[in-house]
Design a protein around this motif. Structure first.
Motif, short mmCIF file in Angstrom:
data_model
loop_
_atom_site.label_atom_id
_atom_site.label_comp_id
_atom_site.label_asym_id
_atom_site.label_seq_id
_atom_site.Cartn_x
_atom_site.Cartn_y
_atom_site.Cartn_z
N MET A 92 0.83 -1.20 0.00
CA MET A 92 0.00 0.00 0.00
C MET A 92 0.87 1.26 0.00
O MET A 92 0.55 2.25 -0.67
N ALA A 93 1.97 1.22 0.74
CA ALA A 93 2.89 2.36 0.76
C ALA A 93 3.47 2.62 -0.62
O ALA A 93 3.52 3.76 -1.09
N VAL A 94 3.89 1.57 -1.30
CA VAL A 94 4.46 1.70 -2.65
C VAL A 94 3.43 2.27 -3.62
O VAL A 94 3.72 3.21 -4.38
N LEU A 95 2.22 1.70 -3.60
CA LEU A 95 1.18 2.14 -4.53
C LEU A 95 0.71 3.56 -4.22
O LEU A 95 0.44 4.34 -5.15
N THR A 96 0.62 3.91 -2.95
CA THR A 96 0.21 5.27 -2.59
C THR A 96 1.24 6.28 -3.06
O THR A 96 0.89 7.32 -3.66
N GLY A 97 2.50 6.01 -2.81
CA GLY A 97 3.56 6.91 -3.27
C GLY A 97 3.59 7.03 -4.78
O GLY A 97 3.76 8.12 -5.33
N ALA A 98 3.39 5.89 -5.46
CA ALA A 98 3.39 5.90 -6.93
C ALA A 98 2.22 6.72 -7.46
O ALA A 98 2.37 7.52 -8.39
N ALA A 99 1.02 6.53 -6.87
CA ALA A 99 -0.17 7.25 -7.34
C ALA A 99 -0.03 8.75 -7.13
O ALA A 99 -0.36 9.56 -8.00
N LEU A 100 0.47 9.15 -5.96
CA LEU A 100 0.61 10.58 -5.65
C LEU A 100 1.65 11.25 -6.55
O LEU A 100 1.43 12.35 -7.07
N ALA A 101 2.79 10.59 -6.74
CA ALA A 101 3.85 11.16 -7.57
C ALA A 101 3.43 11.21 -9.04
O ALA A 101 3.72 12.19 -9.74
N MET A 102 2.76 10.18 -9.50
CA MET A 102 2.28 10.13 -10.88
C MET A 102 1.30 11.26 -11.16
O MET A 102 1.41 11.96 -12.18
N SER A 103 0.35 11.45 -10.26
CA SER A 103 -0.64 12.50 -10.47
C SER A 103 0.00 13.88 -10.43
O SER A 103 -0.36 14.77 -11.19
N GLY A 104 0.97 14.07 -9.52
CA GLY A 104 1.64 15.35 -9.43
C GLY A 104 2.35 15.72 -10.72
O GLY A 104 2.30 16.87 -11.17
N ALA A 105 3.01 14.74 -11.34
CA ALA A 105 3.71 14.99 -12.60
C ALA A 105 2.74 15.44 -13.69
O ALA A 105 3.06 16.33 -14.48
N VAL A 106 1.55 14.84 -13.71
CA VAL A 106 0.55 15.20 -14.73
C VAL A 106 -0.06 16.56 -14.44
O VAL A 106 -0.19 17.41 -15.34
N PHE A 107 -0.45 16.81 -13.19
CA PHE A 107 -1.05 18.10 -12.83
C PHE A 107 -0.14 19.26 -13.18
O PHE A 107 -0.57 20.31 -13.66
N GLN A 108 1.15 19.09 -12.89
CA GLN A 108 2.09 20.19 -13.09
C GLN A 108 2.25 20.55 -14.57
O GLN A 108 2.48 21.71 -14.90
N ILE A 109 2.11 19.56 -15.44
CA ILE A 109 2.21 19.83 -16.87
C ILE A 109 0.90 20.43 -17.39
O ILE A 109 0.90 21.46 -18.07
N LEU A 124 9.10 4.24 -3.51
CA LEU A 124 10.23 3.99 -2.61
C LEU A 124 10.23 4.98 -1.44
O LEU A 124 10.48 4.60 -0.29
N TYR A 125 9.92 6.22 -1.73
CA TYR A 125 9.93 7.27 -0.70
C TYR A 125 8.89 6.99 0.40
O TYR A 125 9.21 7.00 1.59
N ILE A 126 7.66 6.72 0.01
CA ILE A 126 6.61 6.47 1.01
C ILE A 126 6.89 5.18 1.78
O ILE A 126 6.64 5.11 3.00
N LEU A 127 7.42 4.17 1.10
CA LEU A 127 7.73 2.91 1.78
C LEU A 127 8.78 3.13 2.87
O LEU A 127 8.62 2.66 4.01
#
Length: 317
Positions: free
Chosen positions: A49-66, A272-275
């Protein structure tokens, strides 16, 4: 897959294994059956869950910023996280089944995003970054106020709601992991295939439209696609802030890159960061556990200030 991503995947696997064997309970002090139960039923789903949460948050941030042309945009600064938490809290204090928490979180999170975009548009036709962020933070504060009122009305549910406010991975199980895995994987595939479109959006709406991008359709579609996984994650874990900002921005600070490699690296480093942060939070002062959201804030705020400082320097030149 390039060398750096291979190293990140290796580190991610090693970190998951170490997380499973690390905790307040020493595996060597209990019998094999108890140790197996703790590792398989408690620590493994929490690590995933930590890995997936970190991945989801970072992925969305990259898209929002663009898409929003705003380096400080993510689910927290746009008020979406507060909307998602409010949706999850509604299931705690009403007869609505907890299984519907992700649905309510998605709905209220997207409504919050829409409200921020509409209000910011009324205030500033150019969508300046500071206008968008201030609007998002103010709306988030308003939704937090509503959440506090709910706590006052339903004091017996304070503990459950507080978990959403501070962000915790303690309730992770394989059913939640499965839902988040499916949604995050689907969003990743869609966004990865739209990598060229997102690169064109960096050039501006006029140039992107001239190059064949239907901006009015693709922008909301990509925003919704990028929003669903983090909103579902937040409905399970509560607010875990700033990950969507610091991970993509630090990657780009080290090495500018196109969207597709940025997306892949953001997913790996975010997970990796959230984990690592969650593992530290549940072991530093064991048996007490520091909520994941608190640990992230303690580590992310200095990084956030560093990014702000660098951005100010760049703009001053």
């Amino acid at each position: 897959m390039n060398k750096t991503n291979c190293i990140l995947v290796f580190l991610l696997i090693i970190s998951v294994v170490l997380s499973i064997f690390t905790g307040s309970v020493n595996i060597g002090d209990i019998n094999n059956m108890q140790a197996f139960t703790i590792m398989l039923d408690v620590r493994l789903p929490r690590a995933l869950m930590a890995v997936l949460t970190g991945a989801a948050l970072a992925m969305s941030g990259a898209v929002f910023q663009i898409i929003l042309k705003n380096p400080m945009a993510d689910s927290f600064t746009l008020g979406m996280a507060n909307g998602a938490v409010l949706g999850a809290a509604v299931t705690v204090v009403t007869v609505i089944p907890a299984a519907f928490a992700p649905v309510l979180s998605i709905v209220l999170g997207l409504v919050s995003l829409l409200a921020v975009l509409l209000i910011a548009r009324k205030l500033d036709l150019t969508y300046r970054p500071e206008t968008l962020i201030i609007t998002g933070i103010l709306l988030g504060a308003l939704l937090s106020g509503v959440l506090y009122i709910i706590i006052l009305i339903f004091p017996e549910d304070t503990a459950n709601i507080a978990r959403y406010m501070f962000g915790s991975l303690g309730g992770a199980d394989f059913s939640r992991v499965s839902v988040l895995l499916i949604l995050t994987s689907a969003a990743f595939i869609i966004l990865e295939r739209c990598g060229r479109v997102l690169d064109l959006l960096k050039l501006g709406d006029i140039r992107a439209h001239a190059l064949g991008v239907n901006v009015s359709v693709i922008r909301p579609a990509l925003l919704i696609t990028a929003s669903v996984p983090p909103l579902v994650a937040i409905s399970y874990t509560g607010i875990i802030a700033l990950v969507g900002i610091i991970i993509p921005q630090i990657i780009l600070y080290v090495k500018p890159m196109a969207f597709r490699p940025l997306l892949k690296r953001s997913v790996l480093i975010g997970g990796l960061y959230i984990l690592i942060i969650d593992t530290l939070g549940r072991t530093l002062i064991a048996p007490l556990q520091i909520p994941t959201g608190v640990m992230v804030m303690l580590s992310a705020v200095p990084l956030f200030m560093f990014l702000l400082y660098k951005r100010i320097l760049v703009n001053a030149r």
